[in-house]
Design a protein around this motif. Structure first.
Motif, PDB file in Angstrom:
ATOM      1  N   CYS A 181      43.778 -41.929  40.829  1.00  0.00           N
ATOM      2  CA  CYS A 181      44.566 -42.233  42.021  1.00  0.00           C
ATOM      3  C   CYS A 181      44.996 -40.916  42.670  1.00  0.00           C
ATOM      4  CB  CYS A 181      45.799 -43.056  41.656  1.00  0.00           C
ATOM      5  SG  CYS A 181      45.413 -44.614  40.814  1.00  0.00           S
ATOM      6  N   ILE A 182      44.628 -40.718  43.927  1.00  0.00           N
ATOM      7  CA  ILE A 182      44.906 -39.455  44.613  1.00  0.00           C
ATOM      8  C   ILE A 182      45.822 -39.724  45.803  1.00  0.00           C
ATOM      9  CG2 ILE A 182      43.903 -37.424  45.721  1.00  0.00           C
ATOM     10  CD1 ILE A 182      41.301 -38.009  44.304  1.00  0.00           C
ATOM     11  N   GLY A 183      46.942 -39.003  45.825  1.00  0.00           N
ATOM     12  CA  GLY A 183      47.899 -39.165  46.911  1.00  0.00           C
ATOM     13  C   GLY A 183      47.390 -38.578  48.216  1.00  0.00           C
ATOM     14  N   ARG A 184      48.036 -38.969  49.291  1.00  0.00           N
ATOM     15  CA  ARG A 184      47.651 -38.485  50.615  1.00  0.00           C
ATOM     16  C   ARG A 184      47.764 -36.963  50.676  1.00  0.00           C
ATOM     17  NH1 ARG A 184      50.761 -41.663  54.835  1.00  0.00           N
ATOM     18  NH2 ARG A 184      49.260 -43.250  54.167  1.00  0.00           N
ATOM     19  N   ASP A 185      46.740 -36.329  51.262  1.00  0.00           N
ATOM     20  CA  ASP A 185      46.674 -34.870  51.421  1.00  0.00           C
ATOM     21  C   ASP A 185      46.750 -34.136  50.089  1.00  0.00           C
ATOM     22  OD1 ASP A 185      46.428 -35.102  54.171  1.00  0.00           O
ATOM     23  OD2 ASP A 185      48.591 -35.077  54.493  1.00  0.00           O
ATOM     24  N   SER A 186      46.159 -34.734  49.055  1.00  0.00           N
ATOM     25  CA  SER A 186      46.119 -34.119  47.730  1.00  0.00           C
ATOM     26  C   SER A 186      44.673 -33.889  47.305  1.00  0.00           C
ATOM     27  CB  SER A 186      46.831 -35.001  46.701  1.00  0.00           C
ATOM     28  OG  SER A 186      48.194 -35.155  47.033  1.00  0.00           O
ATOM     29  N   CYS A 187      44.507 -32.957  46.371  1.00  0.00           N
ATOM     30  CA  CYS A 187      43.168 -32.585  45.914  1.00  0.00           C
ATOM     31  C   CYS A 187      43.174 -32.447  44.399  1.00  0.00           C
ATOM     32  CB  CYS A 187      42.736 -31.270  46.558  1.00  0.00           C
ATOM     33  SG  CYS A 187      41.145 -30.646  45.971  1.00  0.00           S
ATOM     34  N   CYS A 188      42.171 -33.017  43.761  1.00  0.00           N
ATOM     35  CA  CYS A 188      42.012 -32.923  42.312  1.00  0.00           C
ATOM     36  C   CYS A 188      40.850 -31.978  42.015  1.00  0.00           C
ATOM     37  CB  CYS A 188      41.736 -34.304  41.722  1.00  0.00           C
ATOM     38  SG  CYS A 188      41.569 -34.302  39.925  1.00  0.00           S
ATOM     39  N   ILE A 189      41.124 -30.908  41.287  1.00  0.00           N
ATOM     40  CA  ILE A 189      40.096 -29.940  40.895  1.00  0.00           C
ATOM     41  C   ILE A 189      39.641 -30.295  39.480  1.00  0.00           C
ATOM     42  CG2 ILE A 189      39.545 -27.512  40.544  1.00  0.00           C
ATOM     43  CD1 ILE A 189      41.990 -26.903  42.373  1.00  0.00           C
ATOM     44  N   ILE A 190      38.359 -30.548  39.322  1.00  0.00           N
ATOM     45  CA  ILE A 190      37.818 -30.999  38.036  1.00  0.00           C
ATOM     46  C   ILE A 190      36.884 -29.913  37.508  1.00  0.00           C
ATOM     47  CG2 ILE A 190      36.534 -32.816  36.860  1.00  0.00           C
ATOM     48  CD1 ILE A 190      37.416 -34.714  39.112  1.00  0.00           C
ATOM     49  N   ASP A 191      37.310 -29.246  36.452  1.00  0.00           N
ATOM     50  CA  ASP A 191      36.547 -28.128  35.907  1.00  0.00           C
ATOM     51  C   ASP A 191      35.334 -28.607  35.121  1.00  0.00           C
ATOM     52  OD1 ASP A 191      38.176 -25.712  36.627  1.00  0.00           O
ATOM     53  OD2 ASP A 191      39.719 -26.868  35.584  1.00  0.00           O
ATOM     54  N   ALA A 192      34.334 -27.738  35.059  1.00  0.00           N
ATOM     55  CA  ALA A 192      33.105 -28.049  34.334  1.00  0.00           C
ATOM     56  C   ALA A 192      33.416 -28.382  32.881  1.00  0.00           C
ATOM     57  CB  ALA A 192      32.146 -26.863  34.410  1.00  0.00           C
ATOM     58  N   PHE A 193      32.713 -29.379  32.376  1.00  0.00           N
ATOM     59  CA  PHE A 193      32.970 -29.856  31.024  1.00  0.00           C
ATOM     60  C   PHE A 193      31.671 -30.430  30.487  1.00  0.00           C
ATOM     61  CE2 PHE A 193      35.340 -33.081  28.252  1.00  0.00           C
ATOM     62  CZ  PHE A 193      35.640 -32.145  27.280  1.00  0.00           C
ATOM     63  N   LEU A 194      31.750 -31.211  29.432  1.00  0.00           N
ATOM     64  CA  LEU A 194      30.578 -31.806  28.807  1.00  0.00           C
ATOM     65  C   LEU A 194      30.273 -33.164  29.428  1.00  0.00           C
ATOM     66  CD1 LEU A 194      31.671 -31.063  25.139  1.00  0.00           C
ATOM     67  CD2 LEU A 194      29.982 -29.778  26.442  1.00  0.00           C
TER      68      LEU A 194
END
Length: 309
Positions: free
Chosen positions: A22-35
């Motif tokens: 769930c991402i709020g308005r004007d928000s950004c989720c950074i997802i780092d490299a993984f397996l």
């Protein structure tokens, strides 16, 4: 079995992670490299995915899978509030180990209102599935407007997210693995059948001439194929067939045949108790010794060592 079905049968998920993102308005989720291979299905709202300078606009019903995981971002609106997924207190299960990828959780990014909602997860393919799929898939597999086609599987996965937030019932991991497997398999089937493919295995599948040669190798991998045999199946001269095959798939027909045989060999060694000598004969090798040598070159170990792992 048709060639697309043969691709889909290589999908085996050894460990899943399911989440509602769930991402709020004007928000950004950074997802780092993984397996593993992350995937996202947009349930609600519009988001922007950025990966290595490439940007994709996603809307409800879009499904996206990344077979080769590098760091990426998912933004809702301007993305002014930026948070790294691994730093979120609401995601305690996201630890760098395979053992942690066995649950379901709800991940919240940014302040309310949460105007974007995604069914997200990680498909950790077993090694042989990844080897079989890797050469056929691009960095981003995008299936747009897939709500109707994927609904039974997305609904099942969302139900599992709710179940996984509670203390997991016996058998949860096995059921979640099958749910992710089905969702990813159906998405890959539809994408492979309908998307435009510039080159590679999937483009070759849609080329009637090369598809006939590929199907011959897949159907009878133990035959001692010659270039003339395969060119005849394709209805082409030997020189044109060799050139077209190399241009389309990036390898020679016999390199491809060797890889296919090794893929079948690893599956048989994992799933059955067939002897090395019998397997060598079934796959067209003159002796168990020649098969073992070829297997070691490809896999870095002998068939017996591979089976004991």
């Amino acid at each position: 079995m048709d060639l697309l079905s043969q691709l889909i049968t290589t999908v085996r998920v050894s460990s899943p992670l399911l989440s509602e993102l769930c991402i709020g308005r004007d928000s950004c989720c950074i997802i780092d490299a993984f397996l593993g291979a992350p995937f996202h299905y947009v349930v609600e709202g519009r988001v922007t995915l950025t990966r290595g300078g490439e940007t994709r606009e996603l809307q409800p019903g879009d499904f996206l899978l990344m077979p080769r995981w590098t760091t990426y971002e998912i933004a809702n609106g301007t993305g002014a509030t930026r948070l790294r997924l691994k730093d979120l207190a609401d995601a305690p299960n996201l630890q760098p180990s395979f053992e942690a990828l066995d649950g379901a959780l709800r991940v919240v990014v940014g302040p309310e209102p949460y105007t974007a909602r995604l069914l997200s997860g990680i498909a950790v393919f077993d090694a042989m599935s990844l080897a079989g799929l890797g050469r056929a898939l691009p960095d981003i597999v995008l299936l747009p407007d897939a709500a109707n086609r994927l609904r039974p599987w997305t609904q099942a996965a969302m139900a599992l997210v709710g179940e996984g937030e509670r203390p997991a019932a016996p058998g949860f991991v096995a059921i979640a693995s099958r749910a992710v497997e089905m969702l990813v398999s159906v998405a890959l089937r539809d994408w492979a059948a309908f998307a435009e493919h510039e080159a590679g295995w999937l483009r070759a599948v849609h080329d009637e001439r090369l598809a006939r040669a590929l199907n011959a190798m897949h159907s009878d991998p133990g035959r001692r194929w010659t270039l003339a045999d395969l060119a005849l199946r394709a209805g082409m001269s030997k020189s044109v067939f060799s050139e077209t095959f190399l241009q389309m798939l990036g390898e020679t027909p016999f390199d491809y045949l060797r890889r296919w045989r090794m893929h079948l060999a690893t599956q048989q060694l994992l799933d059955t108790r067939v002897s090395v000598a019998q397997l060598a004969s079934e796959l067209g090798y003159r002796s168990a010794l020649s098969f073992s040598r070829a297997f070691r070159v490809t896999n870095g170990c002998t068939p017996a060592e591979f089976r004991r792992r």
